[in-house]
Motif scaffolding. Structure first.
Motif, PDB file in Angstrom:
ATOM      1  N   LEU A  49      -1.852 -15.362   0.464  1.00 43.04           N
ATOM      2  CA  LEU A  49      -2.737 -15.720   1.580  1.00 43.04           C
ATOM      3  C   LEU A  49      -3.633 -16.894   1.182  1.00 43.04           C
ATOM      4  N   ASN A  50      -4.206 -16.817  -0.010  1.00 41.14           N
ATOM      5  CA  ASN A  50      -5.085 -17.896  -0.477  1.00 41.14           C
ATOM      6  C   ASN A  50      -4.326 -19.184  -0.749  1.00 41.14           C
ATOM      7  N   PHE A  51      -3.139 -19.022  -1.301  1.00 41.48           N
ATOM      8  CA  PHE A  51      -2.303 -20.196  -1.565  1.00 41.48           C
ATOM      9  C   PHE A  51      -1.996 -20.925  -0.251  1.00 41.48           C
ATOM     10  N   ILE A  52      -1.535 -20.159   0.738  1.00 42.31           N
ATOM     11  CA  ILE A  52      -1.164 -20.765   2.030  1.00 42.31           C
ATOM     12  C   ILE A  52      -2.411 -21.301   2.744  1.00 42.31           C
ATOM     13  N   HIS A  53      -3.499 -20.520   2.667  1.00 40.86           N
ATOM     14  CA  HIS A  53      -4.737 -20.950   3.328  1.00 40.86           C
ATOM     15  C   HIS A  53      -5.209 -22.298   2.794  1.00 40.86           C
ATOM     16  N   ARG A  54      -5.171 -22.453   1.489  1.00 38.99           N
ATOM     17  CA  ARG A  54      -5.621 -23.717   0.901  1.00 38.99           C
ATOM     18  C   ARG A  54      -4.665 -24.854   1.267  1.00 38.99           C
ATOM     19  N   PHE A  55      -3.416 -24.490   1.490  1.00 35.97           N
ATOM     20  CA  PHE A  55      -2.443 -25.546   1.794  1.00 35.97           C
ATOM     21  C   PHE A  55      -2.468 -25.955   3.270  1.00 35.97           C
ATOM     22  N   VAL A  56      -2.513 -24.971   4.184  1.00 30.92           N
ATOM     23  CA  VAL A  56      -2.467 -25.329   5.613  1.00 30.92           C
ATOM     24  C   VAL A  56      -3.858 -25.472   6.232  1.00 30.92           C
ATOM     25  N   GLY A  57      -4.877 -24.820   5.643  1.00 29.57           N
ATOM     26  CA  GLY A  57      -6.250 -25.058   6.064  1.00 29.57           C
ATOM     27  C   GLY A  57      -6.833 -24.102   7.089  1.00 29.57           C
ATOM     28  N   GLN A  58      -6.004 -23.294   7.759  1.00 31.12           N
ATOM     29  CA  GLN A  58      -6.576 -22.393   8.768  1.00 31.12           C
ATOM     30  C   GLN A  58      -6.272 -20.944   8.436  1.00 31.12           C
ATOM     31  N   ARG A  59      -7.316 -20.137   8.492  1.00 26.99           N
ATOM     32  CA  ARG A  59      -7.204 -18.755   8.078  1.00 26.99           C
ATOM     33  C   ARG A  59      -6.207 -17.953   8.903  1.00 26.99           C
ATOM     34  N   GLU A  60      -6.310 -18.061  10.235  1.00 31.17           N
ATOM     35  CA  GLU A  60      -5.442 -17.251  11.102  1.00 31.17           C
ATOM     36  C   GLU A  60      -3.972 -17.604  10.894  1.00 31.17           C
ATOM     37  N   ILE A  61      -3.716 -18.893  10.802  1.00 31.98           N
ATOM     38  CA  ILE A  61      -2.332 -19.326  10.577  1.00 31.98           C
ATOM     39  C   ILE A  61      -1.866 -18.822   9.221  1.00 31.98           C
ATOM     40  N   ALA A  62      -2.753 -18.880   8.223  1.00 38.24           N
ATOM     41  CA  ALA A  62      -2.396 -18.414   6.874  1.00 38.24           C
ATOM     42  C   ALA A  62      -2.033 -16.933   6.892  1.00 38.24           C
ATOM     43  N   GLU A  63      -2.781 -16.127   7.668  1.00 35.53           N
ATOM     44  CA  GLU A  63      -2.477 -14.687   7.760  1.00 35.53           C
ATOM     45  C   GLU A  63      -1.076 -14.489   8.352  1.00 35.53           C
ATOM     46  N   ASP A  64      -0.793 -15.217   9.433  1.00 37.02           N
ATOM     47  CA  ASP A  64       0.522 -15.091  10.084  1.00 37.02           C
ATOM     48  C   ASP A  64       1.646 -15.510   9.145  1.00 37.02           C
ATOM     49  N   LEU A  65       1.408 -16.621   8.450  1.00 40.01           N
ATOM     50  CA  LEU A  65       2.466 -17.130   7.566  1.00 40.01           C
ATOM     51  C   LEU A  65       2.693 -16.197   6.384  1.00 40.01           C
ATOM     52  N   THR A  66       1.624 -15.567   5.902  1.00 43.80           N
ATOM     53  CA  THR A  66       1.782 -14.626   4.779  1.00 43.80           C
ATOM     54  C   THR A  66       2.625 -13.429   5.230  1.00 43.80           C
ATOM     55  N   GLN A  67       2.376 -12.961   6.447  1.00 41.18           N
ATOM     56  CA  GLN A  67       3.208 -11.881   6.994  1.00 41.18           C
ATOM     57  C   GLN A  67       4.670 -12.340   7.069  1.00 41.18           C
ATOM     58  N   GLU A  68       4.857 -13.591   7.468  1.00 43.14           N
ATOM     59  CA  GLU A  68       6.211 -14.141   7.600  1.00 43.14           C
ATOM     60  C   GLU A  68       6.920 -14.177   6.240  1.00 43.14           C
ATOM     61  N   VAL A  69       6.156 -14.502   5.192  1.00 40.80           N
ATOM     62  CA  VAL A  69       6.742 -14.524   3.842  1.00 40.80           C
ATOM     63  C   VAL A  69       7.311 -13.144   3.506  1.00 40.80           C
ATOM     64  N   PHE A  70       6.514 -12.109   3.781  1.00 41.00           N
ATOM     65  CA  PHE A  70       6.968 -10.758   3.430  1.00 41.00           C
ATOM     66  C   PHE A  70       8.118 -10.302   4.336  1.00 41.00           C
ATOM     67  N   MET A  71       8.122 -10.828   5.563  1.00 43.10           N
ATOM     68  CA  MET A  71       9.235 -10.510   6.456  1.00 43.10           C
ATOM     69  C   MET A  71      10.519 -11.101   5.874  1.00 43.10           C
ATOM     70  N   LYS A  72      10.434 -12.305   5.341  1.00 43.24           N
ATOM     71  CA  LYS A  72      11.601 -12.955   4.732  1.00 43.24           C
ATOM     72  C   LYS A  72      12.079 -12.144   3.524  1.00 43.24           C
ATOM     73  N   VAL A  73      11.124 -11.706   2.718  1.00 42.03           N
ATOM     74  CA  VAL A  73      11.471 -10.908   1.532  1.00 42.03           C
ATOM     75  C   VAL A  73      12.165  -9.621   1.984  1.00 42.03           C
ATOM     76  N   TYR A  74      11.602  -9.003   3.005  1.00 42.56           N
ATOM     77  CA  TYR A  74      12.139  -7.748   3.532  1.00 42.56           C
ATOM     78  C   TYR A  74      13.570  -7.935   4.031  1.00 42.56           C
ATOM     79  N   GLN A  75      13.778  -9.052   4.760  1.00 41.91           N
ATOM     80  CA  GLN A  75      15.102  -9.302   5.333  1.00 41.91           C
ATOM     81  C   GLN A  75      16.126  -9.709   4.263  1.00 41.91           C
ATOM     82  N   ALA A  76      15.615 -10.283   3.164  1.00 41.53           N
ATOM     83  CA  ALA A  76      16.527 -10.783   2.130  1.00 41.53           C
ATOM     84  C   ALA A  76      16.923  -9.689   1.150  1.00 41.53           C
ATOM     85  N   VAL A  77      16.343  -8.489   1.293  1.00 40.65           N
ATOM     86  CA  VAL A  77      16.501  -7.496   0.229  1.00 40.65           C
ATOM     87  C   VAL A  77      17.959  -7.111  -0.035  1.00 40.65           C
TER      88      VAL A  77
END
Lengths: 203, 175
Positions: free
Chosen positions: A42-70
């Protein structure tokens, strides 16, 4: 398969183990990975994209990708490298999709960060003008980081906030260690130019 | 020790990586020696160190509570692939609309529709012509047969009349 497993160095990575346990159906292992990596990503993405809400959504998306790739997961790198590469790609895609509109530099003072900082500073009895100065510094830092080209910004965040080695940055960004050296040298020079000049005007 | 001397420009290039401890042994030594006796490079090193340290003022944020349960909810309401695909097509159309490509869009649609109709007309015309062509051939053949049949009678009649004439004239020929 057995021979392959014995020679795979990534099997010594405890996070790879958790992922393989999740592959075997253990949901708790996935949650353990989430607890370990979610705040960091979350912090990595937040610092990179700059917006907290978007960072939260993208972090969820990362875990969704991990989940789907299992089901297709094969350990071919450290788990950390793998998941940060996913986060990097998702963040870059987001920037491509909303070029120019993602980074909001006015956001920090309305978010939780201000309060977090006060919580930390209160016990030591920091004077209000000192607090203001620190907030100014933080604002300058955010602006300086976001003024960097994407690949320099990525390298800086991975090095400064995620404490990655040059080798790990190279693997995550899919570039050579020499390229990382050059990216970080230029980035540090840029940051110095912006921050030292800016803060000298404050003090 | 035969260490090669480096000038300030070259040393300054190495300082950022030196500060991360990622230089090789030889280069580390070169930078150390140079800095010990060069005020300008010392200043550069301190400025880089200071700005790098300042980045620490951007503190971490905490995730919004309940991120694990939020994730599992998302997993449970995941839609089937065809709905995802439909949404993506919708989004792509939206993007096109936002780029004000509507006139181009309409033009392409009109062209497509006109194209389809012209093709259809063309095929219908071709089919008609083919049918007409095949019909005419048959009709022609039939007409020829009918003519022959009709003429057959006339020819037979003519033959008969000729024979009759010959018989009638037979007497006069003899005489």
């Amino acid at each position: 398969m057995l021979f392959q497993d014995k020679t795979n160095p990534y099997l010594f990575d405890p996070d790879v183990h958790l992922m393989l346990e999740f592959q075997g159906g253990d949901k708790a292992s996935f949650e353990a990975l989430m607890h370990k990596y979610y705040p960091r990503l979350l912090n990595f993405i937040h610092r990179f994209v700059g917006q907290r809400e978007i960072a939260e959504d993208l972090t969820q998306e990362v875990f969704m990708k991990v989940y789907q790739a299992v089901s297709a997961y094969r350990p071919q790198s450290k788990f950390q490298t793998w998941i940060y590469t996913i986060a990097k790609n998702i963040s870059l895609n987001e920037l491509r999709r909303n070029r120019g509109s993602v980074v909001s530099l006015d956001e920090p003072f309305s978010s939780q960060e201000g309060e977090l900082k006060r919580d930390v500073e209160d016990p030591s009895g920091v004077r209000p003008d000192e607090d203001l100065l620190r907030q100014e510094t933080m604002r300058a830092v955010r602006q300086a980081i976001h003024a960097l080209p994407e690949n320099q910004r990525m390298a800086v965040i991975l090095r400064r906030y995620e404490q990655f080695s040059y080798e790990e940055i190279a693997q995550t960004m899919r570039v050579s260690v020499e390229a990382v050296k050059s990216l970080l040298s230029r980035a540090k020079e840029n940051l110095k130019e912006k921050l030292i000049k800016n803060t000298e005007t404050f003090s | 020790m035969g260490v090669i001397k480096m000038n300030c420009t070259e040393i300054k290039k190495l300082i950022p990586v030196y500060l991360d401890g990622e230089l090789g042994q030889e280069e580390t030594l070169l930078v150390k020696e140079h800095i010990a006796s060069c005020a300008a490079c010392q200043k550069e090193l301190h400025a880089l160190e200071r700005s790098w340290k300042m980045l620490g003022e951007w503190k971490n944020i905490d995730p919004a509570p309940g991120y694990v349960s939020r994730f599992w909810t998302k997993v449970s309401i995941q839609r089937p692939w065809h709905e995802e695909a439909a949404q993506k097509v919708g989004e792509a159309l939206d993007r096109l609309r936002r780029r004000r490509l509507a006139p181009v869009y309409v033009a392409v649609c009109v062209l497509l529709i006109t194209g389809v109709f012209s093709l259809r007309n063309y095929w219908q015309m071709r089919e008609g012509q083919d049918l007409a062509a095949s019909l005419n051939q048959e009709e022609l053949d039939m007409a020829k047969d009918v003519e022959l049949a009709e003429n057959f009678d006339i020819i037979q009649e003519m033959d008969f009349l000729e024979d009759l004439e010959v018989i009638e004239n037979w007497g006069s020929l003899e005489t």
